[in-house]
Design an enzyme around this catalytic site. Structure first.
Site, PDB file in Angstrom:
ATOM      1  N   TYR A   2       0.831  -1.207   0.000  1.00  0.00           N
ATOM      2  CA  TYR A   2       0.000   0.000   0.000  1.00  0.00           C
ATOM      3  C   TYR A   2       0.869   1.262   0.000  1.00  0.00           C
ATOM      4  O   TYR A   2       0.641   2.194  -0.781  1.00  0.00           O
ATOM      5  CB  TYR A   2      -0.902  -0.031   1.238  1.00  0.00           C
ATOM      6  CG  TYR A   2      -1.867   1.121   1.364  1.00  0.00           C
ATOM      7  CD1 TYR A   2      -3.018   1.182   0.575  1.00  0.00           C
ATOM      8  CD2 TYR A   2      -1.645   2.136   2.287  1.00  0.00           C
ATOM      9  CE1 TYR A   2      -3.913   2.236   0.709  1.00  0.00           C
ATOM     10  CE2 TYR A   2      -2.541   3.190   2.427  1.00  0.00           C
ATOM     11  CZ  TYR A   2      -3.673   3.233   1.635  1.00  0.00           C
ATOM     12  OH  TYR A   2      -4.548   4.281   1.773  1.00  0.00           O
ATOM     13  N   LYS A   9       1.210   4.257  -2.851  1.00  0.00           N
ATOM     14  CA  LYS A   9       0.910   5.670  -2.582  1.00  0.00           C
ATOM     15  C   LYS A   9       2.136   6.552  -2.815  1.00  0.00           C
ATOM     16  O   LYS A   9       2.010   7.683  -3.296  1.00  0.00           O
ATOM     17  CB  LYS A   9       0.380   5.835  -1.151  1.00  0.00           C
ATOM     18  CG  LYS A   9      -0.957   5.118  -0.914  1.00  0.00           C
ATOM     19  CD  LYS A   9      -2.056   5.614  -1.838  1.00  0.00           C
ATOM     20  CE  LYS A   9      -3.426   5.065  -1.483  1.00  0.00           C
ATOM     21  NZ  LYS A   9      -4.490   5.583  -2.363  1.00  0.00           N
TER      22      LYS A   9
HETATM   23  P1  NAD Z   1     -13.243   2.686   0.936  1.00  0.00           P
HETATM   24  O1  NAD Z   1     -12.794   1.252   0.935  1.00  0.00           O
HETATM   25  O2  NAD Z   1     -14.312   3.097   1.865  1.00  0.00           O
HETATM   26  O3  NAD Z   1     -13.647   3.125  -0.548  1.00  0.00           O
HETATM   27  C1  NAD Z   1     -12.889   2.770  -1.672  1.00  0.00           C
HETATM   28  C2  NAD Z   1     -13.785   2.744  -2.886  1.00  0.00           C
HETATM   29  O4  NAD Z   1     -12.986   2.334  -4.010  1.00  0.00           O
HETATM   30  C3  NAD Z   1     -14.933   1.712  -2.759  1.00  0.00           C
HETATM   31  O5  NAD Z   1     -16.161   2.323  -3.098  1.00  0.00           O
HETATM   32  C4  NAD Z   1     -14.548   0.626  -3.745  1.00  0.00           C
HETATM   33  O6  NAD Z   1     -15.646  -0.041  -4.353  1.00  0.00           O
HETATM   34  C5  NAD Z   1     -13.742   1.425  -4.779  1.00  0.00           C
HETATM   35  N1  NAD Z   1     -12.885   0.527  -5.562  1.00  0.00           N
HETATM   36  C6  NAD Z   1     -12.060  -0.439  -5.101  1.00  0.00           C
HETATM   37  N2  NAD Z   1     -11.491  -1.088  -6.136  1.00  0.00           N
HETATM   38  C7  NAD Z   1     -11.960  -0.508  -7.272  1.00  0.00           C
HETATM   39  C8  NAD Z   1     -11.746  -0.736  -8.661  1.00  0.00           C
HETATM   40  N3  NAD Z   1     -10.937  -1.726  -9.095  1.00  0.00           N
HETATM   41  N4  NAD Z   1     -12.402   0.037  -9.557  1.00  0.00           N
HETATM   42  C9  NAD Z   1     -13.240   1.031  -9.133  1.00  0.00           C
HETATM   43  N5  NAD Z   1     -13.474   1.299  -7.832  1.00  0.00           N
HETATM   44  C10 NAD Z   1     -12.851   0.524  -6.917  1.00  0.00           C
HETATM   45  O7  NAD Z   1     -11.902   3.520   1.202  1.00  0.00           O
HETATM   46  P2  NAD Z   1     -11.685   5.045   1.673  1.00  0.00           P
HETATM   47  O8  NAD Z   1     -11.196   5.014   3.052  1.00  0.00           O
HETATM   48  O9  NAD Z   1     -12.853   5.881   1.320  1.00  0.00           O
HETATM   49  O10 NAD Z   1     -10.418   5.410   0.767  1.00  0.00           O
HETATM   50  C11 NAD Z   1     -10.510   6.214  -0.404  1.00  0.00           C
HETATM   51  C12 NAD Z   1      -9.096   6.566  -0.828  1.00  0.00           C
HETATM   52  O11 NAD Z   1      -8.447   7.284   0.230  1.00  0.00           O
HETATM   53  C13 NAD Z   1      -8.216   5.359  -1.114  1.00  0.00           C
HETATM   54  O12 NAD Z   1      -7.363   5.632  -2.217  1.00  0.00           O
HETATM   55  C14 NAD Z   1      -7.416   5.208   0.142  1.00  0.00           C
HETATM   56  O13 NAD Z   1      -6.186   4.553  -0.095  1.00  0.00           O
HETATM   57  C15 NAD Z   1      -7.214   6.661   0.527  1.00  0.00           C
HETATM   58  N6  NAD Z   1      -6.884   6.878   1.938  1.00  0.00           N
HETATM   59  C16 NAD Z   1      -7.734   6.497   2.930  1.00  0.00           C
HETATM   60  C17 NAD Z   1      -7.374   6.749   4.246  1.00  0.00           C
HETATM   61  C18 NAD Z   1      -8.271   6.365   5.396  1.00  0.00           C
HETATM   62  O14 NAD Z   1      -7.828   6.529   6.542  1.00  0.00           O
HETATM   63  N7  NAD Z   1      -9.502   5.922   5.167  1.00  0.00           N
HETATM   64  C19 NAD Z   1      -6.155   7.344   4.549  1.00  0.00           C
HETATM   65  C20 NAD Z   1      -5.315   7.707   3.512  1.00  0.00           C
HETATM   66  C21 NAD Z   1      -5.703   7.471   2.208  1.00  0.00           C
END
Ligand code: NAD
Length: 237
Positions: A144, A148
């Protein structure tokens, strides 16, 4: 266009952009929480387009459907992301490839697909959702954090390629944000994390969405190739 817009941070970004009058295309495997209908009910123009960001054919169909329904693609938010955590010694190639494919290759494929219309229009905003762990690392997340960190390098290189054409490319690096992704952590893990954050609390999807919104507007027109850290002070760079 918000990839992974069907829930979590992507849903908050879609809501924030729609609030500001943007027409929103949610690209996701599923509209998990009926976000498109919610936005339409509030008077916004919104569509859900089933897209797998790891699949180039699915993406080109998504571009066609989005342009046919909404007219143009001015803003791309590469937000779709997954985790498959494991210590490196136990991480198999499937876990490595799956995470790199969605988080990094997905952003490459989606950006490439929208670049031609953006270049033609001499306008565009590409915003990549990275992560604090892409900058500071995290045990159990080599796949991961590599994806990133890769996304940050991708952001800076693409920003240089298209800067003279009215297109900005920036990254947002959230810290720990309350979402389905972080719900998987135990209460003990959450408590430890919170203790490391100077502001003393986990962030909200709306905190991230406000940063993305800023980078999508003309208020940020002279900002490109940057990483906006939204992390309550967890990492200061
Ligand atoms: P989440 O799992 O709630 O949502 C991710 C979404 O991506 C889901 O709706 C899923 O269906 C979609 N997805 C996954 N694979 C896919 C694909 N192959 N094609 C199309 N859509 C796809 O996650 P989140 O926490 O909302 O994270 C969103 C972004 O923020 C991600 O890139 C994550 O790495 C990043 N992020 C999250 C956090 C956190 O603390 N939640 C921190 C840093 C970065």
């Amino acid at each position: 266009m918000v990839t992974g817009g069907g829930r979590g941070i992507g849903r908050a970004i879609a809501r924030r952009l729609a609030q500001d009058g943007a027409k929103v295309a949610l690209w996701d495997l599923a509209d998990h929480e009926g976000v498109a209908d919610e936005l339409k009910a509030q008077g916004a123009q919104a569509i859900f387009v089933p897209v797998d960001v790891t699949n180039a054919d699915s993406i080109s169909q998504g571009v066609e459907a989005t342009i046919a329904n909404l007219g143009s693609i001015d803003i791309l938010v590469n937000n779709a992301g997954i985790t498959q955590d494991s210590l490196l010694m136990r991480m198999d190639e499937g876990q490595w490839d799956a995470v790199l494919n969605v988080n990094l290759k997905g952003a490459y494929l989606c950006s490439k697909a929208v670049l031609r219309p953006m270049l033609k229009a001499r306008y565009g905003r590409i915003i990549n959702i990275a992560s604090v762990v892409g900058l500071m690392g995290n045990a159990g997340q080599t796949n991961y954090s590599a994806s990133k960190a890769g996304l940050i390098g991708f952001t800076k290189s693409l920003a240089r390629e298209v800067a003279s054409r009215g297109i900005t490319v920036n990254a947002v690096a959230p810290g720990f944000i309350a979402s389905e992704m972080t719900d998987a952590l135990s209460d003990k893990q959450k408590e430890v994390l919170q203790g490391q954050i100077p502001m003393g609390e986990i962030g909200t999807p709306e905190d991230v969405a406000n940063g993305v919104w800023f980078l999508s507007t003309d208020a940020s027109r002279y900002i490109t190739g940057q990483v906006l850290n939204i992390n309550g002070g967890l990492l200061m760079v």
